[in-house]
Design a protein around this motif. Structure first.
Motif, mmCIF file in Angstrom:
data_model
loop_
_atom_site.group_PDB
_atom_site.id
_atom_site.type_symbol
_atom_site.label_atom_id
_atom_site.label_comp_id
_atom_site.label_asym_id
_atom_site.label_seq_id
_atom_site.Cartn_x
_atom_site.Cartn_y
_atom_site.Cartn_z
ATOM 1 N N GLN A 194 0.831 -1.220 0.000
ATOM 2 C CA GLN A 194 0.000 0.000 0.000
ATOM 3 C C GLN A 194 0.858 1.258 0.000
ATOM 4 O O GLN A 194 0.543 2.227 -0.690
ATOM 5 N N ARG A 196 3.650 1.734 -1.284
ATOM 6 C CA ARG A 196 4.276 1.938 -2.610
ATOM 7 C C ARG A 196 3.282 2.422 -3.651
ATOM 8 O O ARG A 196 3.681 2.859 -4.720
ATOM 9 N N GLN A 197 2.000 2.365 -3.309
ATOM 10 C CA GLN A 197 0.963 2.882 -4.222
ATOM 11 C C GLN A 197 0.606 4.340 -3.932
ATOM 12 O O GLN A 197 -0.212 4.925 -4.632
ATOM 13 N N ARG A 198 1.135 4.900 -2.868
ATOM 14 C CA ARG A 198 0.687 6.237 -2.461
ATOM 15 C C ARG A 198 1.115 7.280 -3.494
ATOM 16 O O ARG A 198 2.255 7.253 -3.984
ATOM 17 N N CYS A 282 6.070 5.724 2.851
ATOM 18 C CA CYS A 282 6.442 6.121 1.488
ATOM 19 C C CYS A 282 7.577 7.149 1.546
ATOM 20 O O CYS A 282 8.580 7.034 0.830
#
Ligand code: UD1
Length: 371
Positions: A194, A196-198, A282
């Motif tokens: 999650q 790394r998706q921010r 992140c």
């Protein structure tokens, strides 16, 4: 052995939430059929309400997938004595009503110590997760909380071997101590997909390894006008070299306002409201450098091998310095330390033993053995 172990898991403040999330998940996995066997663990989640703002509490429950607390003491802010006493008064009633076999406390905040004290008087067993850390600086409220909690707890679950040594030196018998590893790293590993998706880096116009992530909230740095002014002056200078991202903790924001310290209009210095767990991971993974006084960020940056400067005279997490990428600094030394870190390789250090994402399972196994 009885068919069920009744446990209350306590959380109170922001740095507790990433420690209880893996625990609650491991309890659910243990109870799910067919399960690894042994008695069911009936776990209630108790929030003391030490932190209560959406940005300091709820966002972490959401990000970490923690179910809403079963019990919320709603103690709120106050002086150390008031906050501790409020937790104790309300938690005593809960313990008398629920009669848990074990109470699990994590970390070193006022809620950790307050709940441990209550249990020790009621004869309820306490397991302390993240036991044995010592800064040897009793000027830090957390150090007092750690000493009291570890002196009273029945089971001391430590993140690294240096913590076992600290406890042995204090005369705690070996059979109460177990090095289970770092529970925060369980949360980190589980949440990497999650984080790394921010979209935060893109939203801030940042590129990986080209910015500094700053968090500062310790009373020793921010409750004193001359140190807070000096720190802000350093940050303004640093922001001329590369972007600085600085989410403001409520304490820091309050002290800036009280001292009349302007946050300025330096385009390189991005002052944000407090950010959630995934955004913080992140930033830590992608920063060129972390500058902090947080305990948790010293550990998270060590895991990512991101260079970290810790603006404190000591650390209760020495393994982040001896094995990881952390270095202690102070206001006078800061410019020189910044130059030195920015001149060396962008990733260094190693990940300490048992910081492997499986600490919660080892904790559950030990609790079951203990019965
Ligand atoms: C507490 C912990 C500290 C931890 C930090 C992480 C203790 C002794 N300290 O310090 O170990 O590193 O949390 O954040 O337990 N406030 C809000 N909203 C909130 C909570 C607090 O605005 O949800 C403001 C209040 O004005 C309060 C101030 O922040 O007076 C400080 O909060 P407090 O919980 O007393 O201490 P922290 O500095 O957050």
């Amino acid at each position: 052995m009885s068919k069920e172990i009744k446990v209350i898991v306590v959380a109170g403040a922001r740095p507790n939430f990433m420690k209880i999330a893996p625990l609650m998940k491991a309890v659910a996995a243990h109870n799910a059929p067919p399960g690894p066997g042994g008695p069911r663990i009936a776990a209630q989640l108790l929030h003391t309400g030490q932190h209560y703002d959406e940005a300091m509490s709820e966002v972490f429950f959401r990000d970490l997938g923690i179910r809403p607390p079963d019990i919320n003491l709603e103690v709120g802010s106050g002086s150390h004595a008031v906050q501790t006493a409020n937790v104790m008064t309300k938690f005593e009633l809960v313990c008398e009503r629920e009669k848990p076999d074990w109470v699990v406390v994590v970390g070193d905040v006022n809620s950790t110590m307050a709940c441990t004290l209550v249990c020790s008087k009621l004869g309820i067993k306490v397991a302390h997760v993240e036991a044995g850390l010592r800064s040897y600086d009793r000027g830090m409220p957390e150090e007092v909380n750690r000493l009291v909690t570890d002196a009273l707890a029945d089971l001391l679950l430590t993140p690294s071997e240096d913590a076992n040594e600290n406890l042995r030196r204090e005369g705690i018998p070996d059979d109460k101590i177990e090095c289970v590893g770092n529970i925060m790293i369980d949360a980190l590993v589980a949440n990497l997909p999650q984080s790394r998706q921010r979209p935060l880096l893109a939203q801030l116009g940042l590129r990986g390894q080209d910015f500094v992530y700053v968090t500062l909230h310790r009373p020793s740095n921010v409750d004193n006008q001359s140190s807070l002014s000096a720190i802000m002056a350093h940050l303004h200078r640093l922001a001329k070299r590369l972007p600085v991202v600085f989410p403001l903790h409520p304490r820091t924001k309050k002290m800036c306002a009280q001292f009349g310290i302007s946050l300025g209009d330096n385009p390189g210095l991005r002052i944000l409201d407090p950010i959630g767990y995934h955004d913080s991971l992140c930033l830590t993974e992608n920063a060129r450098l972390v500058l902090t006084d947080s305990g948790g960020l010293q550990e998270e940056s060590t895991y990512f091998r991101t260079p970290c400067l810790t603006l404190r005279p000591n650390t209760e997490r020495p393994v982040t310095v001896t094995v990881g990428s952390n270095k202690l600094t102070n206001i006078e030394q800061l410019p020189e330390d910044l130059d030195a870190v920015l001149a060396r390789e962008s990733r260094f250090g190693q990940i300490p033993l048992l910081w492997d994402g499986h600490t919660a399972e080892r904790i559950i196994a030990r609790l079951l053995r203990q019965g």
